[in-house]
Design a protein around this motif. Structure first.
Motif, PDB file in Angstrom:
ATOM      1  N   LEU A  55       0.932  -1.095   0.103  1.00 36.25           N
ATOM      2  CA  LEU A  55      -0.080   0.174   0.010  1.00 36.25           C
ATOM      3  C   LEU A  55       0.622   1.114   0.128  1.00 36.25           C
ATOM      4  N   ALA A 120       0.833  10.613  -4.167  1.00 33.35           N
ATOM      5  CA  ALA A 120       1.389   9.365  -4.595  1.00 33.35           C
ATOM      6  C   ALA A 120       2.699   9.174  -3.847  1.00 33.35           C
ATOM      7  N   LYS A 200      -5.175  21.842 -11.925  1.00 32.05           N
ATOM      8  CA  LYS A 200      -5.974  20.563 -11.243  1.00 32.05           C
ATOM      9  C   LYS A 200      -6.918  21.105 -10.229  1.00 32.05           C
ATOM     10  N   SER A 213     -10.578   8.160  -5.579  1.00 32.81           N
ATOM     11  CA  SER A 213      -9.447   7.512  -5.982  1.00 32.81           C
ATOM     12  C   SER A 213      -8.897   8.063  -7.293  1.00 32.81           C
ATOM     13  N   PHE A 255     -14.238  11.380 -11.795  1.00 32.38           N
ATOM     14  CA  PHE A 255     -14.088  11.166 -10.454  1.00 32.38           C
ATOM     15  C   PHE A 255     -15.644  10.787  -9.825  1.00 32.38           C
ATOM     16  N   HIS A 299       0.361  -6.454  -5.875  1.00 28.43           N
ATOM     17  CA  HIS A 299       1.750  -7.066  -5.382  1.00 28.43           C
ATOM     18  C   HIS A 299       1.285  -7.364  -3.910  1.00 28.43           C
TER      19      HIS A 299
HETATM   20  C1  LIG Z   1      -7.565  13.619  -6.076  1.00 28.92           C
HETATM   21  C2  LIG Z   1      -6.547  12.696  -6.896  1.00 28.92           C
HETATM   22  C3  LIG Z   1      -6.110  13.035  -8.108  1.00 28.92           C
HETATM   23  C4  LIG Z   1      -5.223  12.285  -9.013  1.00 28.92           C
HETATM   24  N1  LIG Z   1      -4.740  12.605 -10.178  1.00 28.92           N
HETATM   25  C5  LIG Z   1      -3.993  11.636 -10.837  1.00 28.92           C
HETATM   26  C6  LIG Z   1      -3.270  12.042 -11.976  1.00 28.92           C
HETATM   27  O1  LIG Z   1      -3.351  13.222 -12.285  1.00 28.92           O
HETATM   28  N2  LIG Z   1      -2.436  11.117 -12.750  1.00 28.92           N
HETATM   29  C7  LIG Z   1      -2.363   9.713 -12.090  1.00 28.92           C
HETATM   30  O2  LIG Z   1      -1.692   9.353 -12.807  1.00 28.92           O
HETATM   31  N3  LIG Z   1      -3.099   9.492 -11.027  1.00 28.92           N
HETATM   32  C8  LIG Z   1      -3.841  10.222 -10.254  1.00 28.92           C
HETATM   33  N4  LIG Z   1      -4.312   9.677  -9.302  1.00 28.92           N
HETATM   34  C9  LIG Z   1      -4.292   8.336  -8.855  1.00 28.92           C
HETATM   35  C10 LIG Z   1      -2.921   8.255  -7.780  1.00 28.92           C
HETATM   36  O3  LIG Z   1      -2.583   9.471  -7.149  1.00 28.92           O
HETATM   37  C11 LIG Z   1      -1.770   7.588  -8.628  1.00 28.92           C
HETATM   38  O4  LIG Z   1      -2.132   6.384  -9.113  1.00 28.92           O
HETATM   39  C12 LIG Z   1      -0.564   7.474  -7.627  1.00 28.92           C
HETATM   40  O5  LIG Z   1       0.441   7.225  -8.468  1.00 28.92           O
HETATM   41  C13 LIG Z   1      -1.006   6.142  -6.725  1.00 28.92           C
HETATM   42  O6  LIG Z   1       0.140   6.245  -5.749  1.00 28.92           O
HETATM   43  P1  LIG Z   1      -0.160   5.433  -4.233  1.00 28.92           P
HETATM   44  O7  LIG Z   1       1.185   5.580  -3.851  1.00 28.92           O
HETATM   45  O8  LIG Z   1      -1.338   6.372  -3.361  1.00 28.92           O
HETATM   46  O9  LIG Z   1      -0.522   3.972  -4.490  1.00 28.92           O
HETATM   47  P2  LIG Z   1      -1.730   3.229  -3.954  1.00 28.92           P
HETATM   48  O10 LIG Z   1      -2.945   3.877  -4.311  1.00 28.92           O
HETATM   49  O11 LIG Z   1      -1.421   3.095  -2.515  1.00 28.92           O
HETATM   50  O12 LIG Z   1      -1.445   1.901  -4.830  1.00 28.92           O
HETATM   51  C14 LIG Z   1      -1.699   1.657  -6.339  1.00 28.92           C
HETATM   52  C15 LIG Z   1      -1.032   0.438  -6.917  1.00 28.92           C
HETATM   53  O13 LIG Z   1       0.458   0.681  -6.726  1.00 28.92           O
HETATM   54  C16 LIG Z   1       0.962  -0.673  -6.144  1.00 28.92           C
HETATM   55  N5  LIG Z   1       2.112   0.028  -5.372  1.00 28.92           N
HETATM   56  C17 LIG Z   1       2.120   0.786  -4.484  1.00 28.92           C
HETATM   57  N6  LIG Z   1       3.623   1.001  -3.956  1.00 28.92           N
HETATM   58  C18 LIG Z   1       4.195  -0.175  -4.631  1.00 28.92           C
HETATM   59  C19 LIG Z   1       5.398  -0.464  -4.627  1.00 28.92           C
HETATM   60  N7  LIG Z   1       6.506   0.099  -3.724  1.00 28.92           N
HETATM   61  N8  LIG Z   1       5.955  -1.472  -5.537  1.00 28.92           N
HETATM   62  C20 LIG Z   1       4.966  -2.187  -6.382  1.00 28.92           C
HETATM   63  N9  LIG Z   1       3.738  -1.676  -6.373  1.00 28.92           N
HETATM   64  C21 LIG Z   1       3.459  -0.659  -5.565  1.00 28.92           C
HETATM   65  C22 LIG Z   1      -0.241  -0.989  -5.140  1.00 28.92           C
HETATM   66  O14 LIG Z   1      -0.170  -2.296  -4.706  1.00 28.92           O
HETATM   67  C23 LIG Z   1      -1.397  -0.706  -5.823  1.00 28.92           C
HETATM   68  O15 LIG Z   1      -1.605  -2.073  -6.813  1.00 28.92           O
HETATM   69  C24 LIG Z   1      -5.302  10.792  -8.477  1.00 28.92           C
HETATM   70  C25 LIG Z   1      -5.677  10.409  -7.198  1.00 28.92           C
HETATM   71  C26 LIG Z   1      -6.469  11.389  -6.394  1.00 28.92           C
HETATM   72  C27 LIG Z   1      -7.029  10.675  -5.133  1.00 28.92           C
END
Ligand SMILES: Cc1cc2nc3c(=O)[nH]c(=O)nc-3n(C[C@H](O)[C@H](O)[C@H](O)COP(=O)(O)OP(=O)(O)OC[C@H]3O[C@@H](n4cnc5c(N)ncnc54)[C@H](O)[C@@H]3O)c2cc1C
Length: 299
Positions: A55, A120, A200, A213, A255, A299
């Motif tokens: 996570l 992220a 944004k 999400s 969204f 993962h």
């Molecule tokens: C308000 C908002 C705006 C957003 N805008 C964008 C945007 O403009 N562009 C965009 O691309 N996304 C956007 N997102 C989605 C999100 O921010 C991205 O996908 C972000 O990269 C997810 O990162 P996270 O660390 O929260 O991963 P999580 O949501 O915790 O996990 C996502 C996936 O990544 C995997 N993962 C996490 N860490 C690792 C690791 N170390 N090794 C292997 N796998 C891993 C997890 O197991 C899961 O499968 C947005 C989300 C929100 C809430």
């Protein structure tokens, strides 16, 4: 996990750790601080056939109301460090992109401000090849490394990661990544950063009262052209659709925002209804972008 001295929380509600504030409990949530801890948790789980998921900030996750069995880990401690060496940045996969980006700009390094405006970790961003119209995280990556589910270390080149639109083929849990950035003017980059954030904020529901999400669906390829899923939903009349506490945002139709009473089941039902609406209206199948636990490959 008996013999391990790690911070573990049993039956921990993942709603407390996901951006959308939804999701049932993880059987065991462990905050991993060091590489030794990670290897021990992975090898012990592997030996006992216990599934391990990783996570990040939970910003692209939809965890079912029933939660997930097995172990969920978060990369904390040494995995949150990042440093600059000339134009190179080394970052742990648990580092928060929202802290990394302003530092890269302060150091006069170009290549990461393009990823501003969403939550992220470095690991989550690599797994999702996160980005937008200014660029993707894979643009500046030069290599990454991590651990396989059995606890063995691996390294991966950018080519081997097979990055594409919001996709990657990471071999396991990434723990470290190296980025090759370019020299840039901090003042100019700060201006661009502000512009990205302002854009944004004016087009997406980012406030604390609109948990989501991010984009619920991938932008579909129609012919050669990647179309905006939000626009397709909007044109089909989807804005404002609601199931219980989940609704299609009036600000951005891709969204799904929730009230405190919402459940993951309601979000999933609404996603199915939106998919049906767009299929009927546009003859296009929308594919979820959001990672679903326990269903998606994770993962
Ligand atoms: C308000 C908002 C705006 C957003 N805008 C964008 C945007 O403009 N562009 C965009 O691309 N996304 C956007 N997102 C989605 C999100 O921010 C991205 O996908 C972000 O990269 C997810 O990162 P996270 O660390 O929260 O991963 P999580 O949501 O915790 O996990 C996502 C996936 O990544 C995997 N993962 C996490 N860490 C690792 C690791 N170390 N090794 C292997 N796998 C891993 C997890 O197991 C899961 O499968 C947005 C989300 C929100 C809430």
């Amino acid at each position: 996990m008996g013999a391990l001295v790690v911070k573990k929380h049993l039956n921990e509600p993942l709603s407390l750790h996901c951006w959308n504030k939804l999701g049932g409990p993880a059987e065991c949530l462990i905050d991993i601080e060091t590489q030794d801890e990670l290897v021990r948790v992975l090898s012990e789980s592997h030996a006992n056939q216990i599934p391990v998921r990783v996570l990040g900030l939970g910003s692209n996750l939809l965890v079912s109301d029933g939660g997930v069995s097995g172990v969920v880990i978060r990369l904390k401690g040494e995995f949150t460090n990042f440093s600059f060496d000339g134009n190179t940045m080394h970052a742990g996969a648990g580092a928060d992109l929202r802290k990394v980006i302003p530092e890269s700009v302060r150091f006069g390094l170009d290549g990461l401000w393009q990823l501003a405006g969403f939550p992220a970790t470095i690991g989550g961003a690599l797994a999702m090849n996160a980005g937008g119209r200014w660029g993707e995280i894979s643009d500046t990556l030069s290599r990454c490394s991590g651990f396989l589910p059995n606890g063995k270390p691996y390294e991966q080149t950018v080519k081997e990661c097979q990055f594409s639109y919001r996709r990657s083929q990471l071999r396991g849990i990434v723990t470290q990544a190296t980025f090759q950035l370019r020299a840039g003017d901090p003042r100019q980059m700060r201006r661009k950063l502000k512009k990205v954030m302002a854009e944004k904020a004016s087009t997406q529901p980012l406030g604390a009262n609109s948990p989501s999400s991010g984009c619920a669906f991938r932008n579909p390829l129609i012919g050669e052209h990647r179309c905006s899923a939000g626009q397709l939903i909007d044109e089909a009349g989807g804005k404002g659709m609601r199931v219980g506490g989940a609704s299609v945002s009036a600000e951005h139709a891709n969204f799904i925002v929730t009230t405190p009473e919402a459940t993951s089941g309601e979000v999933m039902d609404l996603m199915h209804q939106v998919q049906q609406l767009v299929a009927e209206h546009h003859k296009v199948n929308l594919i979820p972008e959001v990672v679903q636990w326990p269903n998606s490959k994770d993962h």
